[in-house]
Design a protein around this motif. Structure first.
Motif, PDB file in Angstrom:
ATOM      1  N   ASP A 124       2.384   6.381  -7.095  1.00 55.68           N
ATOM      2  CA  ASP A 124       1.422   7.374  -7.567  1.00 55.68           C
ATOM      3  C   ASP A 124       2.040   8.771  -7.525  1.00 55.68           C
ATOM      4  O   ASP A 124       1.884   9.558  -8.451  1.00 55.68           O
ATOM      5  CB  ASP A 124       0.153   7.339  -6.705  1.00 55.68           C
ATOM      6  CG  ASP A 124      -0.681   6.096  -6.986  1.00 55.68           C
ATOM      7  OD1 ASP A 124      -0.418   5.424  -7.998  1.00 55.68           O
ATOM      8  OD2 ASP A 124      -1.585   5.786  -6.183  1.00 55.68           O
TER       9      ASP A 124
ATOM     10  N   LYS B 194       0.841  -1.197   0.000  1.00 55.53           N
ATOM     11  CA  LYS B 194       0.000   0.000   0.000  1.00 55.53           C
ATOM     12  C   LYS B 194       0.886   1.261   0.000  1.00 55.53           C
ATOM     13  O   LYS B 194       0.656   2.199  -0.765  1.00 55.53           O
ATOM     14  CB  LYS B 194      -0.887  -0.026   1.244  1.00 55.53           C
ATOM     15  CG  LYS B 194      -2.184   0.722   1.070  1.00 55.53           C
ATOM     16  CD  LYS B 194      -3.064   0.503   2.273  1.00 55.53           C
ATOM     17  CE  LYS B 194      -4.062   1.634   2.386  1.00 55.53           C
ATOM     18  NZ  LYS B 194      -4.807   1.583   3.640  1.00 55.53           N
TER      19      LYS B 194
ATOM     20  N   LYS C 181       2.537   1.712  -3.318  1.00 56.85           N
ATOM     21  CA  LYS C 181       1.598   2.208  -4.321  1.00 56.85           C
ATOM     22  C   LYS C 181       1.471   3.730  -4.205  1.00 56.85           C
ATOM     23  O   LYS C 181       1.475   4.435  -5.209  1.00 56.85           O
ATOM     24  CB  LYS C 181       0.240   1.524  -4.161  1.00 56.85           C
ATOM     25  CG  LYS C 181      -0.617   1.677  -5.398  1.00 56.85           C
ATOM     26  CD  LYS C 181      -1.975   1.069  -5.242  1.00 56.85           C
ATOM     27  CE  LYS C 181      -2.864   1.467  -6.411  1.00 56.85           C
ATOM     28  NZ  LYS C 181      -3.039   2.916  -6.561  1.00 56.85           N
TER      29      LYS C 181
END
Ligand SMILES: [Zn+2]
Length: 185
Positions: free
Chosen positions: A163, A156, A159
């Motif tokens: 991003d 998580k 990610k």
């Protein structure tokens, strides 16, 4: 004119982010401090360590390992499960080189719901003792959890980092396009 100072600043930020990202991957994967060595519950032979554990399969009461020591012997013959959670799977049984006891299995072909376990080592928790490197104690694997929450957390976080990097790249791209095409046009 191309603002070189600004561009190189963006590049170095990007570079730092990438380096941190790589470090993050490394740290998330290798948790030496909390590492445990997996031993045969019968004869104490070393089977592996928790650095190679990628979770557990609760219904099969097994720890999922990427790698094990050569003292976990993979049997030659391929077997087939007719019943239980692994029904419809072909697998090879694993046994301990020290005492020949059953260690677990490596599934080869499986029904879809078990496809993530193919070619991995599933070690039966009830046969394993864990030596805790930090405090020098031996614990039964059946009393411990090997869930993937920390892995999920790292993914998580990764990610989010990715991003953020993608946003930075898009912003840089836009600015470069502006510099090269905007002024000429
Ligand atoms: Zn053994």
């Amino acid at each position: 004119m191309l603002n070189t100072t600004e561009e190189s600043a963006s590049c170095s930020t990007l570079e730092t982010s990438l380096v941190n990202l790589t470090k993050g991957v490394h740290l998330a994967r290798v948790d030496y401090q909390n590492a445990m060595v997996l031993h045969c519950g019968m004869c104490n032979t070393t089977w592996g360590d928790t650095l190679e554990v990628c979770g557990e399969e609760k219904q099969l009461n097994s720890i999922i390992c990427l790698r094990v020591t050569k003292d976990v012997v993979v049997k030659d013959e391929l077997e087939f499960k007719l019943e239980g959670r692994m029904a419809g799977s072909t697998y090879k049984a694993l046994h301990c080189a020290g005492c020949q006891c059953f260690v677990g299995v490596v599934p080869y072909s499986t029904p879809k719901h078990l496809s993530a376990l193919r070619n991995l080592f599933l070690l039966q928790k009830e046969n394993i003792n864990c030596y805790n490197l930090r405090n020098g104690t031996m614990e039964k694997a059946s009393s411990l959890h090997f869930d993937q929450s920390t892995v999920h957390k790292s993914i998580k976080e990764l990610k989010q980092e990715i991003d953020l990097l993608a946003e930075t790249l898009t912003a840089m791209e836009k600015r470069l396009k502006g510099v090269y095409f905007g002024k000429e046009g």
